[in-house]
Structures are given as structure tokens and as C-alpha cells.
Design a protein around this motif. Structure first.
Motif, PDB file in Angstrom:
ATOM      1  N   ALA A  53      85.133 -17.890  28.657  1.00  0.00           N
ATOM      2  CA  ALA A  53      84.999 -19.323  28.381  1.00  0.00           C
ATOM      3  C   ALA A  53      84.246 -20.112  29.450  1.00  0.00           C
ATOM      4  N   SER A  54      84.164 -19.602  30.690  1.00  0.00           N
ATOM      5  CA  SER A  54      83.464 -20.331  31.756  1.00  0.00           C
ATOM      6  C   SER A  54      83.274 -19.412  32.959  1.00  0.00           C
ATOM      7  N   GLY A  55      82.473 -19.869  33.905  1.00  0.00           N
ATOM      8  CA  GLY A  55      82.313 -19.124  35.154  1.00  0.00           C
ATOM      9  C   GLY A  55      83.613 -19.104  35.939  1.00  0.00           C
ATOM     10  N   SER A  56      84.340 -20.197  35.886  1.00  0.00           N
ATOM     11  CA  SER A  56      85.634 -20.263  36.587  1.00  0.00           C
ATOM     12  C   SER A  56      86.592 -19.219  36.025  1.00  0.00           C
ATOM     13  N   ASP A  57      86.623 -19.103  34.700  1.00  0.00           N
ATOM     14  CA  ASP A  57      87.483 -18.091  34.079  1.00  0.00           C
ATOM     15  C   ASP A  57      87.000 -16.684  34.391  1.00  0.00           C
ATOM     16  N   ALA A  58      85.693 -16.500  34.493  1.00  0.00           N
ATOM     17  CA  ALA A  58      85.162 -15.177  34.830  1.00  0.00           C
ATOM     18  C   ALA A  58      85.734 -14.728  36.182  1.00  0.00           C
ATOM     19  N   LEU A  59      85.758 -15.645  37.143  1.00  0.00           N
ATOM     20  CA  LEU A  59      86.304 -15.327  38.465  1.00  0.00           C
ATOM     21  C   LEU A  59      87.791 -14.983  38.370  1.00  0.00           C
ATOM     22  N   LEU A  60      88.516 -15.792  37.611  1.00  0.00           N
ATOM     23  CA  LEU A  60      89.957 -15.563  37.448  1.00  0.00           C
ATOM     24  C   LEU A  60      90.216 -14.215  36.775  1.00  0.00           C
ATOM     25  N   PHE A  79      81.771 -22.291  52.055  1.00  0.00           N
ATOM     26  CA  PHE A  79      80.623 -23.080  51.596  1.00  0.00           C
ATOM     27  C   PHE A  79      80.241 -22.632  50.194  1.00  0.00           C
ATOM     28  N   THR A  80      81.031 -23.091  49.202  1.00  0.00           N
ATOM     29  CA  THR A  80      80.804 -22.723  47.807  1.00  0.00           C
ATOM     30  C   THR A  80      81.496 -23.742  46.925  1.00  0.00           C
ATOM     31  N   PHE A  81      81.339 -23.546  45.612  1.00  0.00           N
ATOM     32  CA  PHE A  81      82.025 -24.410  44.653  1.00  0.00           C
ATOM     33  C   PHE A  81      83.518 -24.044  44.619  1.00  0.00           C
ATOM     34  N   PRO A 125      81.895 -12.523  47.625  1.00  0.00           N
ATOM     35  CA  PRO A 125      80.731 -13.277  48.092  1.00  0.00           C
ATOM     36  C   PRO A 125      80.118 -14.101  46.956  1.00  0.00           C
ATOM     37  N   VAL A 126      79.394 -15.137  47.325  1.00  0.00           N
ATOM     38  CA  VAL A 126      78.719 -16.005  46.352  1.00  0.00           C
ATOM     39  C   VAL A 126      77.213 -15.906  46.613  1.00  0.00           C
ATOM     40  N   HIS A 127      76.444 -15.603  45.580  1.00  0.00           N
ATOM     41  CA  HIS A 127      74.981 -15.590  45.716  1.00  0.00           C
ATOM     42  C   HIS A 127      74.521 -17.040  45.589  1.00  0.00           C
ATOM     43  N   ALA A 154      77.369 -17.000  39.724  1.00  0.00           N
ATOM     44  CA  ALA A 154      77.232 -18.162  38.837  1.00  0.00           C
ATOM     45  C   ALA A 154      75.886 -18.869  39.000  1.00  0.00           C
ATOM     46  N   GLN A 155      75.326 -18.813  40.213  1.00  0.00           N
ATOM     47  CA  GLN A 155      74.059 -19.521  40.471  1.00  0.00           C
ATOM     48  C   GLN A 155      72.868 -18.564  40.528  1.00  0.00           C
ATOM     49  N   ALA A 156      73.056 -17.312  40.163  1.00  0.00           N
ATOM     50  CA  ALA A 156      72.034 -16.341  40.557  1.00  0.00           C
ATOM     51  C   ALA A 156      71.647 -15.325  39.485  1.00  0.00           C
ATOM     52  N   PHE A 177      77.568 -20.247  32.370  1.00  0.00           N
ATOM     53  CA  PHE A 177      76.537 -20.866  31.531  1.00  0.00           C
ATOM     54  C   PHE A 177      76.658 -22.381  31.525  1.00  0.00           C
ATOM     55  N   TYR A 178      77.285 -22.925  32.556  1.00  0.00           N
ATOM     56  CA  TYR A 178      77.340 -24.389  32.706  1.00  0.00           C
ATOM     57  C   TYR A 178      75.903 -24.919  32.556  1.00  0.00           C
ATOM     58  N   PRO A 179      75.731 -26.062  31.884  1.00  0.00           N
ATOM     59  CA  PRO A 179      74.364 -26.487  31.525  1.00  0.00           C
ATOM     60  C   PRO A 179      73.348 -26.570  32.673  1.00  0.00           C
TER      61      PRO A 179
HETATM   62  C1  LIG Z   1      79.203 -23.227  38.591  1.00  0.00           C
HETATM   63  C2  LIG Z   1      79.924 -22.332  39.511  1.00  0.00           C
HETATM   64  C3  LIG Z   1      81.168 -21.767  39.187  1.00  0.00           C
HETATM   65  C4  LIG Z   1      81.974 -22.170  37.985  1.00  0.00           C
HETATM   66  O1  LIG Z   1      81.352 -22.034  36.776  1.00  0.00           O
HETATM   67  P1  LIG Z   1      81.862 -22.907  35.519  1.00  0.00           P
HETATM   68  O2  LIG Z   1      81.185 -22.263  34.364  1.00  0.00           O
HETATM   69  O3  LIG Z   1      81.442 -24.312  35.755  1.00  0.00           O
HETATM   70  O4  LIG Z   1      83.338 -22.778  35.442  1.00  0.00           O
HETATM   71  C5  LIG Z   1      81.731 -20.869  40.076  1.00  0.00           C
HETATM   72  N1  LIG Z   1      81.127 -20.554  41.232  1.00  0.00           N
HETATM   73  C6  LIG Z   1      79.945 -21.102  41.590  1.00  0.00           C
HETATM   74  C7  LIG Z   1      79.336 -20.692  42.884  1.00  0.00           C
HETATM   75  C8  LIG Z   1      79.318 -22.015  40.750  1.00  0.00           C
HETATM   76  O5  LIG Z   1      78.155 -22.571  41.124  1.00  0.00           O
END
Ligand SMILES: *Cc1c(COP(=O)(O)O)cnc(C)c1O
Length: 389
Positions: A53-60, A79-81, A125-127, A154-156, A177-179
Motif C-alpha cells: 500500500a505504500s513505501g512506509s508499509d514496505a519498510l514495515l 538523515f532520512t524520512f 540504509p537509505v539510498h 523509496a527515492q532511488a 510510488f508516492y506522487p
Molecule cells: C517517501 C519515502 C518513504 C515512504 O514512502 P511512502 O510511500 O510515502 O509511505 C520512506 N523512506 C524514504 C526515504 C522516502 O523518501
């Protein structure tokens, strides 16, 4: 960012795809989702891709699939979201924040190595901004100690390290896939990637309440499915991603050229692509000398130029994570970055004349400020100078 420019040319095709889903009546998962998952796996050089459903859920879901829970520690950048860390705390585990490499804004593997304890269950890690982290250095830390590597990509999407796509390197990759992401839907959506058959199966189970067969639950999952409308829109846009990435790369090169021509490469710190990396430029983030970011941002806003600060606070400084006991200066590079960074427009449809205007405005700002004197550019701290100071 002007999403309208991207959507005008695609409007008819997107509406037709949405109409097909409407007529089919298959709104959850379904053939659009399966098609997207297949294309996504190929694109990311991964064996499996699982929509959610979202990037946040993907992490969870990734951390759930790895059985992260109370008492476990997960090392991640500050230093990340926010979502990178909340996935950890939601499962009762403890986020352990690592500092960043000041050149790339990405997690510093040397600092990560110093934070590993017997409770470390994963490194996350976060790209960041579209450039991959040094995955080889992190794998060297993780592998011998049986610590899982989970990529927040999520950003990469499409970013590479030595020819390997992000999401194909760690145990699990997490995408959004946040817009405003490089491949953005018309709402929320996310994707997981993995090379492991077992993890793929577990992720599919967990995203649907741990239910298989219907109304029989072998584990406690959540409801986090990708809906067919989102997948239909993404299937229209996905074939264009590499073209858009090329345009982002072109825009990044153009900024760097224009700033250099204007002599601003000594005043600002410009972002760079590290050797061996494919940078997909989700953001073009400059560093602005101390005390000048707020007035510069105001000057740009006045000229109708949108900018953003990713991120104004490190997660270790956030009120909600105060219970973890960090002081702001515990992560000096992170703190420094939060005070200096400014993201400029970089979206694919940005025009060359608009970029020229951005650089002209910034040049004009510094010309009036300096009064003929050289402005001290931001300087990088080294960890050593901080601890000995
Ligand atoms: C956007 C983002 C997320 C979350 O993605 P959503 O789809 O908005 O839940 C997680 N991590 C990073 C680094 C992001 O930029």
C-alpha cells in the motif's frame, strides 16, 4: 515540482487504463498488479516484486518478514524520512542512528560498524536523493555477523552500484510510488523486492493478514495491498521511467555547469555522482553557507521558485524519538546537513530556461550579500575533529 506537465501527455492513456480496471471490477491486486510486479522485478534485477500500500508499509513488512521485534536493534541513518525509523519502533525494536558521509548524505559505513552490538538484527540504509549507498561496505559488516541488510530505495528506483540495481542487493528492497517519487502513482503505493523465494512468500502472506487459505491465519499480518487503479496508472508510466531518469540526469549536469559558469561552485557545495554509481536524481540538493539558507530560500520563493529542505531535523532530534536519549551533536554531520541543505527543482519536465533563472536568482542573491567579499563556503567536519575538539 509540476506533476501536471507529466500528466497532460498521458491523460488519455491513464484514463483508458483506469476505465479497464473499472469495467473488470478487480480493484484489489489483480492482473494490473501482477503485471507491474513482474515488470518491476525485471527492472530491479530482483527475482520477486511484491506490491503493497505504500513505501512506509514496505519498510514495515520487510522488518516483519525478518522477525524484527522487541529487544532488537536496527541501524539506520538519522538523515532520512520519518518512515524509515517508525517501521522499526512500530515493531518494538530500537532504532540506532548512524551519521552520514557529508559528500553523499548517505549512511557512513564506518560509523555503522562502530554501532553493531549482539542485538543488531538489521542494517537499514537509505539510498538518499537517488544515489545508492556503499552497499559493499555495509555487506562486509552485515554478512559475517548474520545481520540482514534491508534497502530503503523509496527515492532511488533504477539507481545502481557497479551495475547492480538497488533493491537487488540486500535481503529486501523497499520502494514507494508516492506522487513525487521518480515513479509516482496517483496516490499511495509501494513495492518490495527480494531474491529469496521464502521471503517473497512471507511478504505476500504478511501483506494480506497472514491469511492462507481464506480465513485461516498462520501468522499476524496486516492489510497492505496495492490496488489495481494505482497499478494501472503505474503500468502506463513505467515504460517512460528511463527517459525521465535521463532528463533528471541532464538537468543535474546542467545545474552543475550553470553554477560553475556563474562561479558559484566555490560558494555552494554541489551534489556529485560517485564513481561506479548510477544516480537517478530524485533530488538535487546543494549546501548553502551558514546563515544564508533562510534568506536565499525567501528570495527564491519571491521569484516563484519552489525549494524544499530535506530534512530540517535529524530523526535523532525529533520530539517523538526523545526517549532514545540522543543529543543533537551526537551525529555532527547529520546536524550540519540539516542546517545547510536546500533542494532545487529537478523534475524531468523542468525547462533549461527555468534552470537558468534559478541559477541567475541565486547568483544575484550572493552578489548583493557578499558586497565584493568572498563568502566562506560550507566546510565538512570530520568525525575526528569533532571528538578531539
Ligand atoms: C517517501 C519515502 C518513504 C515512504 O514512502 P511512502 O510511500 O510515502 O509511505 C520512506 N523512506 C524514504 C526515504 C522516502 O523518501
Amino acid at each position: 515540482m509540476d506533476l501536471g506537465r507529466q500528466h497532460t501527455g498521458l491523460r488519455a492513456e491513464m484514463l483508458a487504463a483506469l476505465g479497464r480496471v473499472c469495467d473488470s471490477g478487480g480493484f484489489i491486486l489483480g492482473s494490473e498488479v501482477t503485471h507491474l510486479e513482474q515488470q518491476f522485478a525485471i527492472y530491479c534485477q530482483a527475482k520477486h516484486a511484491i506490491g503493497c500500500a505504500s513505501g512506509s508499509d514496505a519498510l514495515l513488512l520487510a522488518l516483519m518478514a525478518l522477525d524484527i521485534s522487541t529487544g532488537d536493534e536496527v541501524i539506520l541513518p538519522s538523515f532520512t524520512f520519518f518512515a524509515t525509523a517508525s517501521a522499526v519502533t512500530r515493531l518494538g525494536a530500537r532504532p540506532v542512528f548512524a551519521d552520514i558521509d557529508p559528500q553523499t548524505f548517505n549512511i557512513d559505513p564506518e560509523h555503522v560498524a562502530s554501532l553493531v552490538t549482539p542485538s543488531t538484527k538489521a542494517i537499514l540504509p537509505v539510498h538518499l536523493f537517488g544515489q545508492a549507498v556503499d552497499t559493499a561496505a555495509l555487506a562486509e559488516i552485515a554478512r559475517p555477523q548474520n545481520i540482514a541488510l534491508v534497502e530503503d530505495a523509496a527515492q532511488a528506483i533504477g539507481a545502481e552500484v557497479q551495475g547492480r540495481r538497488v533493491g537487488s542487493i540486500g535481503a529486501i528492497g523497499c520502494f514507494s510510488f508516492y506522487p513525487t517519487k521518480n515513479l509516482g502513482g496517483a496516490g499511495d503505493g509501494g513495492m518490495l523486492t527480494t531474491q529469496s523465494d521464502d521471503l517473497a512468500d512471507r511478504l505476500r502472506l504478511l501483506r494480506g493478514h497472514g491469511m492462507r487459505p481464506r480465513y485461516f491465519h498462520s501468522c499476524i499480518g496486516i492489510n497492505s495491498r496495492l490496488d489495481s487503479f494505482q497499478a494501472a496508472v503505474l503500468n502506463v508510466k513505467f515504460p517512460l521511467l528511463d527517459h525521465w531518469t535521463f532528463l533528471r540526469q541532464t538537468n543535474a549536469d546542467r545545474y552543475t555547469e550553470l553554477f560553475t559558469e556563474a562561479g558559484l561552485h566555490h560558494t555552494l557545495v554541489l551534489p556529485e555522482t560517485k564513481p561506479g554509481m548510477r544516480h537517478v536524481w530524485n533530488q538535487y540538493v546543494i549546501r548553502v553557507p551558514e546563515g544564508m539558507r533562510t534568506p536565499l530560500r525567501e528570495a527564491l520563493t519571491e521569484a516563484h521558485i519552489g525549494t524544499e529542505i530535506y530534512y530540517p531535523l535529524g530523526l535523532h532530534q525529533q520530539e517523538c524519538f526523545r526517549y532514545l536519549g540522543y543529543q543533537p551533536d551526537d551525529l555532527p554531520q547529520t546536524r550540519r546537513a540539516t542546517e545547510e541543505v536546500l533542494a532545487l527543482p529537478i523534475f524531468p519536465e523542468l525547462r533549461a530556461e527555468e534552470q537558468k533563472l534559478v541559477v541567475e536568482r541565486i547568483a544575484a542573491f550572493f552578489a548583493t550579500r557578499s558586497g565584493g567579499h568572498a563568502i566562506q563556503p560550507p566546510k565538512f567536519l570530520t568525525r575526528r575533529s569533532v571528538t578531539s575538539g
